[in-house]
Structure formats: structure tokens, C-alpha cells
Design a protein around this motif. Structure first.
Motif, PDB file in Angstrom:
ATOM      1  N   SER A  84       0.896  -1.036   0.133  1.00 22.85           N
ATOM      2  CA  SER A  84      -0.223  -0.153   0.079  1.00 22.85           C
ATOM      3  C   SER A  84       0.853   1.157  -0.111  1.00 22.85           C
ATOM      4  O   SER A  84       1.751   1.465   0.842  1.00 22.85           O
ATOM      5  N   GLY A  85       0.717   2.053  -1.107  1.00 23.70           N
ATOM      6  CA  GLY A  85       1.528   3.127  -1.260  1.00 23.70           C
ATOM      7  C   GLY A  85       3.153   2.628  -1.203  1.00 23.70           C
ATOM      8  O   GLY A  85       3.639   2.048  -1.844  1.00 23.70           O
ATOM      9  N   ASN A  86       4.028   3.201  -0.197  1.00 19.68           N
ATOM     10  CA  ASN A  86       5.419   2.859  -0.262  1.00 19.68           C
ATOM     11  C   ASN A  86       5.692   1.815   0.799  1.00 19.68           C
ATOM     12  O   ASN A  86       6.729   1.795   1.244  1.00 19.68           O
ATOM     13  N   GLU A  87       4.728   1.149   1.351  1.00 24.45           N
ATOM     14  CA  GLU A  87       4.761   0.290   2.473  1.00 24.45           C
ATOM     15  C   GLU A  87       4.367  -1.129   2.377  1.00 24.45           C
ATOM     16  O   GLU A  87       3.522  -1.359   1.184  1.00 24.45           O
ATOM     17  N   LEU A  88       5.127  -1.911   2.494  1.00 21.39           N
ATOM     18  CA  LEU A  88       4.836  -3.547   2.400  1.00 21.39           C
ATOM     19  C   LEU A  88       4.662  -4.140   3.778  1.00 21.39           C
ATOM     20  O   LEU A  88       5.221  -3.755   4.739  1.00 21.39           O
ATOM     21  N   GLN A 102      10.063   0.960   1.046  1.00 20.65           N
ATOM     22  CA  GLN A 102      10.437   0.267  -0.194  1.00 20.65           C
ATOM     23  C   GLN A 102      11.899   0.010  -0.345  1.00 20.65           C
ATOM     24  O   GLN A 102      12.412  -0.542  -1.274  1.00 20.65           O
ATOM     25  N   ASN A 103      12.453   0.453   0.830  1.00 24.68           N
ATOM     26  CA  ASN A 103      14.067   0.257   0.688  1.00 24.68           C
ATOM     27  C   ASN A 103      14.591  -0.846   1.743  1.00 24.68           C
ATOM     28  O   ASN A 103      15.739  -1.104   2.167  1.00 24.68           O
ATOM     29  N   GLY A 104      13.493  -1.517   2.281  1.00 24.28           N
ATOM     30  CA  GLY A 104      13.772  -2.871   3.077  1.00 24.28           C
ATOM     31  C   GLY A 104      14.117  -2.330   4.470  1.00 24.28           C
ATOM     32  O   GLY A 104      14.459  -3.158   5.340  1.00 24.28           O
ATOM     33  N   ARG A 105      13.573  -1.322   5.170  1.00 28.14           N
ATOM     34  CA  ARG A 105      13.795  -0.620   6.302  1.00 28.14           C
ATOM     35  C   ARG A 105      12.472  -1.023   7.306  1.00 28.14           C
ATOM     36  O   ARG A 105      11.489  -0.715   6.695  1.00 28.14           O
ATOM     37  N   GLU A 106      12.576  -1.501   8.324  1.00 25.96           N
ATOM     38  CA  GLU A 106      11.258  -1.911   9.212  1.00 25.96           C
ATOM     39  C   GLU A 106      10.694  -0.337   9.732  1.00 25.96           C
ATOM     40  O   GLU A 106      11.463   0.321  10.096  1.00 25.96           O
ATOM     41  N   LYS A 107       9.558  -0.248   9.673  1.00 28.52           N
ATOM     42  CA  LYS A 107       8.871   0.990  10.070  1.00 28.52           C
ATOM     43  C   LYS A 107       8.270   0.431  11.397  1.00 28.52           C
ATOM     44  O   LYS A 107       8.218   1.415  12.335  1.00 28.52           O
ATOM     45  N   ASP A 140      -4.441  -0.605  12.298  1.00 30.81           N
ATOM     46  CA  ASP A 140      -4.234   0.959  11.512  1.00 30.81           C
ATOM     47  C   ASP A 140      -3.068   0.837  10.897  1.00 30.81           C
ATOM     48  O   ASP A 140      -2.213   0.225  11.023  1.00 30.81           O
ATOM     49  N   SER A 141      -2.896   2.020  10.271  1.00 27.76           N
ATOM     50  CA  SER A 141      -1.568   2.031   9.243  1.00 27.76           C
ATOM     51  C   SER A 141      -0.126   2.409  10.190  1.00 27.76           C
ATOM     52  O   SER A 141       0.765   2.237   9.471  1.00 27.76           O
TER      53      SER A 141
END
Length: 299
Positions: A84-88, A102-107, A140-141
Motif C-alpha cells: 500500500s503506497g510505499n509500504e509492504l 520500499q528500501n527494506g527498512r522496518e517501520k 491501523d496504518s
């Protein structure tokens, strides 16, 4: 399988992800994971994403198959990521649902009480997924829990969300419909065996198969039976709908095409291996994989 333009991407149980030409079936590239690939690939932009039993989510270049990055979890990944958007978003056997950029960094990550093999579904910015702990979760997001619903047994497949109704099955053989906003149960019904694959929804009908050998079409809002089709063998693959036809594979190796309105069989195609994943339909061609080691394209 997943497709973009003239490239079809699919995985095999030997840990290899293949990209072939849609027109000819000729190999474009292959990527070897150190372990089995248990999830369907997902394409977004010029990237292919796939999870592996080595606990990593891989991001590959769609044109070359070269690895761009990988993200390590502490358990196997057998579910496809949702984007969704820039997040996996992806679940792991370590019990966490991860949000990765999208760079493989955990949010962020969210911890459940057991493993996750359900692919997430995204609806109106919220993330829905099932766990081995028997709960269907809505986050939620930002990764905060909105609600969770207890079913009593493992949920192994992705929910389907349509018109604010969440539908999914569990290993008790039960099938549920919940309100997406609050998790309130609308209805439930019971099949005679495990429901291990995701449903599909078209108009106001939800379609799914069970290991009891039946394929069900139910009213989305009431759960009343629209029709039933018997295959005589377990159904472990999710259905796909296109142009009023629902397609699904069985453990007997047959791919079925049924009329969505009445469940009348249009055709079936027999392979010599179990079919465990949903078919892909593009330009009226049906693409699917079988455990006989072949990927098929049917017109």
C-alpha cells in the motif's frame, strides 16, 4: 503467479523464483533462494517481492531478477506481502506482522500470540490478517490494534474485504463474515473440513473452497447458500473471478471453471499434480501452477 506486461513470475518448492515470457514461456531469469519459497510473488513497479522459508522477504529487479534488498525476520515467511503506497506488510512464523518501506527498512512490527501464514489484506488504510492464535486482526496504518475477533482455531489464509465486509475461514472448517469497521460478526457457517484458502468476492457473493471437497457460493450479507459444487476432493487453492466465471484448482489436479451465477461447470482441465495456488487471468488466458512441476496457460 504474478504478471506485468510480458513477464510472468512464479515460484517453486525447490526455492527458485522463475520469470518467463508471457508470449512464449521462455525463461527470462531465475532467482535461487537459500530455502523453499512458500509464497506467491507480488509485483509492484519494477520490483518483485517474495518471502522464503529462510525467514527473509526478498526484493528483486523485475527485469533482471537481481536482488535489490532482503529483510530478515525470525521465522519462515509463507505468505505473500501486501503493498500500500510505499509500504509492504508481511507476516512471519515468528508471530509478527511487519511494516517495511520500499528500501527494506522496518517501520513497525505487531506481535500476535502465534505464527502468521495469512497474507494481509488492506482496506481503507487498515491492515487485516489472521493468525495461528485463531484471531482475525485489524490494525491501523501505524500498527495499532483497532480490533481482533476470536474464531477458536488457526487462520492460515488472507481475508477478502468487499463493501466493508471481511470474509475468511479457519481450520475448524468455519467461515465468517465480519463488519470491517468494528469486527462485529455478521454471520458464520460451517463446512465439513478445514478452510485453508482465501475467498473471492464478486458483486454480492462470496466464493471459497473447503477441504471437504465442496466449493461454496454464499450471499455476502446473510451467508445463505447460493449454490454448491462438489469436486470429490479437497480444495486448498483460492479462487479467481473473471467475466462471470470463477476458476479454482483442486487437490485432484483439476482446474475448474464455473459460472458464478448458478455454479454450472463450463470446463475442467486435468493435471497430474495438486493445485495449491490461485490462477491468474489476463487477456482471457488462465495461468496456473500444479505440483506436477508445470505452469499452464490455457485459452
Amino acid at each position: 503467479p504474478a504478471m506485468k506486461e510480458n513477464t510472468l513470475v512464479f515460484s517453486s518448492l525447490n526455492g527458485i523464483l522463475y520469470a518467463v515470457s508471457v508470449d512464449s514461456g521462455d525463461l527470462k531469469w531465475r532467482f535461487k533462494s537459500p530455502s523453499r519459497i512458500g509464497s506467491s510473488p507480488v509485483i509492484s513497479g519494477n520490483r518483485v517481492y517474495t518471502g522464503s522459508f529462510d525467514g527473509r522477504l526478498y526484493a528483486l529487479d523485475l527485469q533482471t531478477g537481481k536482488q535489490v534488498w532482503n529483510f530478515k525476520t525470525d521465522g519462515r515467511i509463507s505468505s505473500a506481502p501486501a503493498i500500500s503506497g510505499n509500504e509492504l506488510y508481511v507476516g512471519s512464523f515468528d508471530g509478527h506482522l511487519y511494516c517495511i518501506d520500499q528500501n527494506g527498512r522496518e517501520k513497525w512490527r505487531y506481535k500476535t500470540e502465534n505464527g502468521i501464514s495469512s497474507s494481509p489484506a488492506i482496506h481503507r488504510g487498515n491492515i487485516y490478517f489472521g493468525g495461528w492464535d485463531g484471531f482475525l486482526y485489524a490494525l491501523d496504518s501505524k500498527g495499532r490494534l483497532k480490533w481482533r475477533f476470536e474464531t477458536g482455531n488457526m487462520i492460515t489464509s488472507a481475508p477478502a474485504i468487499h463493501k466493508n465486509v471481511v470474509t475468511f475461514g479457519n481450520l475448524d472448517g468455519k467461515f465468517f463474515a465480519l463488519e470491517a469497521k468494528n469486527g462485529k460478526k455478521l454471520w458464520e457457517m460451517e463446512t465439513r473440513d478445514q478452510v485453508v484458502a482465501s475467498p473471492a468476492v464478486d458483486k454480492e457473493t462470496v466464493f471459497f473452497g473447503s477441504k471437504d471437497g465442496f466449493f461454496y457460493a454464499l450471499d455476502l450479507y446473510t451467508g445463505s447458500l447460493r449454490w454448491l459444487y462438489e469436486t470429490g476432493n479437497a480444495i486448498e487453492a483460492s479462487p479467481t473471478i473473471a467475466e462471470n466465471i470463477v476458476y479454482f484448482g483442486g487437490a485432484n489436479g483439476s482446474l475448474y471453471a464455473l459460472d458464478t451465477e448458478f455454479g454450472a461447470e463450463k470446463w475442467q482441465y486435468k493435471t497430474s499434480g495438486r493445485i495449491l495456488s490461485a490462477p491468474l487471468i489476463s487477456n482471457r488466458v488462465v495461468y496456473f501452477a500444479s505440483k506436477d512441476g508445470y505452469v499452464y496457460a490455457l485459452k
